[in-house]
Design a protein around this motif. Sequence first.
Motif, PDB file in Angstrom:
ATOM      1  N   LEU A  59      40.119  30.536  41.720  1.00  0.00           N
ATOM      2  CA  LEU A  59      39.484  31.352  42.945  1.00  0.00           C
ATOM      3  C   LEU A  59      40.875  32.441  43.635  1.00  0.00           C
ATOM      4  N   ASP A  60      41.642  32.429  42.697  1.00  0.00           N
ATOM      5  CA  ASP A  60      42.841  33.382  43.393  1.00  0.00           C
ATOM      6  C   ASP A  60      42.164  34.860  42.427  1.00  0.00           C
ATOM      7  N   LEU A  61      41.173  34.983  41.689  1.00  0.00           N
ATOM      8  CA  LEU A  61      40.373  36.466  41.233  1.00  0.00           C
ATOM      9  C   LEU A  61      39.680  36.119  42.388  1.00  0.00           C
ATOM     10  N   LEU A  62      39.486  35.757  42.685  1.00  0.00           N
ATOM     11  CA  LEU A  62      37.947  36.106  43.758  1.00  0.00           C
ATOM     12  C   LEU A  62      38.874  36.704  44.858  1.00  0.00           C
ATOM     13  N   GLY A 232      49.534  41.908  34.592  1.00  0.00           N
ATOM     14  CA  GLY A 232      48.632  40.640  34.729  1.00  0.00           C
ATOM     15  C   GLY A 232      48.190  39.911  36.125  1.00  0.00           C
ATOM     16  N   TYR A 233      47.679  41.317  36.329  1.00  0.00           N
ATOM     17  CA  TYR A 233      46.809  41.498  37.575  1.00  0.00           C
ATOM     18  C   TYR A 233      45.369  41.271  37.952  1.00  0.00           C
ATOM     19  N   HIS A 234      44.671  40.171  37.956  1.00  0.00           N
ATOM     20  CA  HIS A 234      43.021  40.269  37.468  1.00  0.00           C
ATOM     21  C   HIS A 234      42.255  40.487  38.521  1.00  0.00           C
ATOM     22  N   ARG A 239      38.292  39.615  34.408  1.00  0.00           N
ATOM     23  CA  ARG A 239      38.071  38.063  33.864  1.00  0.00           C
ATOM     24  C   ARG A 239      37.532  37.889  32.994  1.00  0.00           C
ATOM     25  N   ILE A 240      35.955  38.583  33.334  1.00  0.00           N
ATOM     26  CA  ILE A 240      34.551  38.473  32.920  1.00  0.00           C
ATOM     27  C   ILE A 240      34.844  39.048  31.446  1.00  0.00           C
TER      28      ILE A 240
END
Length: 559
Positions: A59-62, A232-234, A239-240
């Motif tokens: 959820l952090d990616l969203l 390291g920030y996605h 991520r996909i």
Amino acid sequence: MSRRIAGTRDAVTGSTALLVLFLVGYPLIMLAVGSFSGPRPADAGPLGLRAYFSLFQELDLLANSLKVAVGSTMVAMIVGVSLAWVLVRTNVPWAAFLEQIVIVPFYLSALLGAVGWALLASPSKAGILNSLLMSWLSLDKAPINIYTELGIIWVSGLHFAPFCFLFSIGALRSMEPSLEDSARVLGGGTASTMMKITLPLILPAIVGSSLLVFVLAMGQFGIPAVLGLPNGYHVLTTRIYELIIGFNPDYGLAAAMGISLFAFSALGVWLQIRILGTRKYTTVTGKGFRPRVINVGNFRWVFFVAVIAYVIVAVVLPVGALLYASLQPFITSNIFEAKFTLANFHYIFFVYPTTALALSNTFLLAGGGATITLLLAGVLAWMIVRRRGALSRLIEVSIMIPVAIPGIVFSIGLLWAWIRAPIPIYGTIWILLLCYVTIFIPYGVRAISASLHQIDQSLEECATVIGANWQQVLRGILLPLLRPGLMAAWTLVFISIIKELSASALLYNSKTIVLSVAVFDLWIGSSLTYVAALALVEALAIFLVLWVARRIVGAGAIL
């Protein structure tokens, strides 16, 4: 019209519509199916919700994607709308020239801007701009770190600002000036008139462009990959990419993540329709008028400097950094110690084995993709404009679906659709061509429809009455009149294919690599000087095509 003519026309339009519906719908259906499957397409077993349960751990990616999209939209909206107002409503000097140069970022790839700003604001003395600021201000630490969330938002906002500018400038020019004149007669000043009259009346353009930018920013890959991954920030798109390209791929989770990303993009498109459909914004009447220019006195020079500053920040600095780096044997921020050389271009053209293949693949796909897209879009645009009805409305809505599908998400759908299909196009150049044609059909349809609306249907009817068949009407009437619009649409799609990275990054292999992917691959695993040289080659290819198109059609027909 004879039944034979009508039958031929309906057969062509109907088969084209069915083909496009298949191209759009089949990958989406397979994407949805794949999201309930295992990590790999070849995995057998029952469908399940494993991938969707895994999403709760991401959820952090969203949140990151939403923050980047919202932030980029705000920057693009503020910059784009302000530029449009200055160039249309004020007496800023050389407005026509400035209007042409502020849209230059529209033609540059997002990847080029990201690499340029990485060279400028890397958080060390390696960053050219940081090194200069540290030297001038006697600082011990680099004042700018572009490898952050704010850095991604900054570069994305600058890149997308021309979208808001183009929407807003058209709306400002179509407004009747008497609306603003009435406000001034009643005592309103320039600022209050702009806030209470002008901005509310161009709200459709502001909302429409902002939601478009939000959708594009949610689905962008190049800028977050270049400026986010090193720290390291996605976001969802990066991520996909890792889920497909990484050592332990999980196609099912990538598909589920793609569905969630598509849902937010589709929500943005739906909101645009809902917001713009619930209020009336009548700004054009039957009276002839010209946009009113406000005399802002000496502030015109302040506005002029502000516009030039945007061009410097969005274009000159990143492109200049690329040019500087491409001419160095190694990156040095001290220009007095620089040793200029053409060795990087020699390596790119004569040593690096990928360049020639990437160039040939890119121009082959861009030329073929633009031509096929133009043929399909022309038939669909005619059907939408000339054959109003339930079917044409369905087609119109369906072909706009790719606008709401981020390229990287659509490429996952193509992977699921064709990796086990009996037609062997997976892993070939044909799957890239299929992807480009599908995702850029909306561009072609919109561009051709705009030109088709300007041609009176009575011209076609008169030709039919005197015995011309549908093919003769197309060749003798529509194509000559549509020529500038067709060329503009072809050029737009051609350039868009050259710039495209999001979908290409998942669909290429060593034999089908394209220029944008070659630049990204060099960024991941090679010297920045080589990356800069190849990125400039990509930019040169885009502007060469644009220059040729303007010479053929004229500057007024091409943005």
